[in-house]
Design a protein around this motif. Structure first.
Motif, PDB file in Angstrom:
ATOM      1  N   LEU A  49      51.640  44.876   3.258  1.00  0.00           N
ATOM      2  CA  LEU A  49      52.255  46.108   2.850  1.00  0.00           C
ATOM      3  C   LEU A  49      51.590  47.273   3.602  1.00  0.00           C
ATOM      4  O   LEU A  49      50.386  47.330   3.708  1.00  0.00           O
ATOM      5  N   ASN A  50      52.405  48.142   4.024  1.00  0.00           N
ATOM      6  CA  ASN A  50      51.838  49.333   4.645  1.00  0.00           C
ATOM      7  C   ASN A  50      51.542  50.351   3.554  1.00  0.00           C
ATOM      8  O   ASN A  50      51.941  50.221   2.399  1.00  0.00           O
ATOM      9  N   LYS A  51      50.868  51.391   3.951  1.00  0.00           N
ATOM     10  CA  LYS A  51      50.424  52.385   3.007  1.00  0.00           C
ATOM     11  C   LYS A  51      51.596  53.087   2.322  1.00  0.00           C
ATOM     12  O   LYS A  51      51.558  53.369   1.132  1.00  0.00           O
ATOM     13  N   GLU A  52      52.609  53.359   3.040  1.00  0.00           N
ATOM     14  CA  GLU A  52      53.781  54.027   2.483  1.00  0.00           C
ATOM     15  C   GLU A  52      54.465  53.146   1.442  1.00  0.00           C
ATOM     16  O   GLU A  52      54.818  53.597   0.351  1.00  0.00           O
ATOM     17  N   ASN A  53      54.613  51.896   1.751  1.00  0.00           N
ATOM     18  CA  ASN A  53      55.229  50.943   0.821  1.00  0.00           C
ATOM     19  C   ASN A  53      54.356  50.744  -0.418  1.00  0.00           C
ATOM     20  O   ASN A  53      54.842  50.581  -1.525  1.00  0.00           O
ATOM     21  N   GLU A  54      53.051  50.748  -0.175  1.00  0.00           N
ATOM     22  CA  GLU A  54      52.128  50.574  -1.287  1.00  0.00           C
ATOM     23  C   GLU A  54      52.255  51.756  -2.266  1.00  0.00           C
ATOM     24  O   GLU A  54      52.248  51.585  -3.487  1.00  0.00           O
ATOM     25  N   GLU A  55      52.383  52.952  -1.750  1.00  0.00           N
ATOM     26  CA  GLU A  55      52.559  54.140  -2.579  1.00  0.00           C
ATOM     27  C   GLU A  55      53.867  54.061  -3.362  1.00  0.00           C
ATOM     28  O   GLU A  55      53.915  54.376  -4.556  1.00  0.00           O
ATOM     29  N   ASP A  56      54.904  53.652  -2.705  1.00  0.00           N
ATOM     30  CA  ASP A  56      56.203  53.500  -3.384  1.00  0.00           C
ATOM     31  C   ASP A  56      56.105  52.472  -4.512  1.00  0.00           C
ATOM     32  O   ASP A  56      56.660  52.657  -5.592  1.00  0.00           O
TER      33      ASP A  56
END
Length: 188
Positions: A1-8
């Motif tokens: 997971l990338n950071k953006e996806n993790e935040e979502d």
């Protein structure tokens, strides 16, 4: 997971947790309401049973009221006839039982002495008349004198003297009429 996806994903989980907590709170509130309704339902069931029992007694209660009213009306009429004296009233004619024919009135009431005639209008007004002289079955019609005769309203609890310019016209006896009071046929 990338950071953006993790935040979502975190936001979604937090939102889901909030939704679940909100639904859990609503479920608990519904459970409390359900308990309140169950308790109230028992209360209202008891109240409805009490009301039903009163409705079951309604005809009996109405008959008790009718009898009390009849007793009060009878006492009032008796006081108008002979104040401070007990007067016996006997039923001679009941239109529900005997009908409304003048011939029936005369066959049951002529020659009986003093009579009280009681009527009830279709609107529920109760009224009548009293005469101390006997009714007669006259083919040609004739007036009789009775200085004690009167007409009355039980609805308004009032008594009225039968008056006329000619005092010989207290009651009118005719084979075609039932009880008739006054020269102007105040009650026919």
């Amino acid at each position: 997971l990338n950071k953006e996806n993790e935040e979502d994903l975190k936001k979604t989980i937090i939102n889901l947790r909030d939704i679940i907590e909100k639904q859990h709170k609503e479920i608990n509130e519904l459970k409390e309401l359900k308990q309140i309704f169950i308790e109230k339902d028992e209360y209202y069931k008891k109240k409805f049973l009490e009301i039903d029992s009163k409705f079951d007694r309604l005809p009996e209660i109405m008959e008790e009221i009718r009898i009390k009213n009849l007793d009060q009306e009878k006492q009032l009429i008796q006081s108008w006839i002979e104040p401070n004296k007990k007067v016996t009233l006997n039923l001679l004619l009941d239109s529900n039982r005997d009908g409304f024919k003048a011939s029936t009135f005369h066959s049951l009431c002529d020659g009986k002495g003093a009579t009280v005639s009681l009527f009830e209008s279709t609107s529920g007004h109760r009224f009548g008349g009293y005469t101390g002289v006997s009714w007669e079955n006259s083919q040609s019609g004739k007036y009789l004198v009775d200085n004690n005769s009167f007409i009355f309203s039980l609805t308004h609890k009032r008594k009225f003297k039968v008056t006329s310019t000619n005092t010989n016209h207290s009651i009118y006896c005719h084979s075609s009429n039932g009880p008739t009071f006054g020269f102007g046929h105040d009650i026919v």
